[in-house]
Design an enzyme around this catalytic site. Sequence first.
Site, mmCIF file in Angstrom:
data_model
loop_
_atom_site.group_PDB
_atom_site.id
_atom_site.type_symbol
_atom_site.label_atom_id
_atom_site.label_comp_id
_atom_site.label_asym_id
_atom_site.label_seq_id
_atom_site.Cartn_x
_atom_site.Cartn_y
_atom_site.Cartn_z
ATOM 1 N N CYS A 191 30.444 32.064 41.573
ATOM 2 C CA CYS A 191 30.114 30.976 40.645
ATOM 3 C C CYS A 191 29.630 29.745 41.435
ATOM 4 C CB CYS A 191 31.294 30.668 39.731
ATOM 5 S SG CYS A 191 30.833 29.719 38.250
ATOM 6 N N HIS A 216 31.575 35.524 37.110
ATOM 7 C CA HIS A 216 32.960 35.695 37.561
ATOM 8 C C HIS A 216 33.312 37.181 37.564
ATOM 9 C CE1 HIS A 216 34.361 31.512 37.679
ATOM 10 N NE2 HIS A 216 33.515 31.313 36.687
ATOM 11 N N GLU A 265 35.945 38.577 38.571
ATOM 12 C CA GLU A 265 37.359 38.753 38.220
ATOM 13 C C GLU A 265 37.599 38.688 36.720
ATOM 14 O OE1 GLU A 265 36.944 34.262 38.540
ATOM 15 O OE2 GLU A 265 36.009 36.053 39.419
#
Length: 213
Positions: free
Chosen positions: A79, A186, A188
């Site tokens: 990011c 992102h 994750e």
Amino acid sequence: MIGIIDYGMGNLFSVHNALIRLGAETVISGDPEVLASCEGLILPGVGAFPDAMTALRKQELDVFLNEYIKSGKPLLGICLGMQLLFESSDEHGYSTGLGFLKGHIAKFAGVDQYGNMYKVPHMGWNKLHFQLEHPLLDGLEEDYVYFVHSYYAEIEQRSELLASASYDVEVPGIVGLGNVMGMQFHPEKSGQMGKALLQNYIKLAEEKERLVQ
């Protein structure tokens, strides 16, 4: 060991937890001595570009990272962390970045070529379109990932664009030059696709010879 760089700005624990679930050993640290011992590093980031660069410079992590990438070990920006890898940004006025990748960070216009307004920041899922073969993409098929951003990278070298997403402009989703890589989204928070990308990064950290330019 994968090191997550702590400079006061970033989703440290969400990235940490994602790596742990994938079976990776991880450490969160802002200490260059600790980070230097890691096989790979992740530079996360949430917030404004100039604030992040100020924090990195205050801890002299900009100098450390410049030396770290010379070792051939991989560095992954996520990011804002990806944006910091570039030369400069327009966020809150012009400021310089780490300069590992050539290009500039620009804000979405908020209006497309037909005059239609769209929301900035962009928050949501968008499909990645693979542009080049790369170890990060090994065994993967194009799929959706989760973006949250108001700015995007205007890259200078198409050879550094690994995957893109379609907005009113082509947005680099994954970039890479040698052992320096970045993901605008992102991973994750991106379901199975994100997990697979992080798993491939873990493999890269174990096989750094694959990243030599």
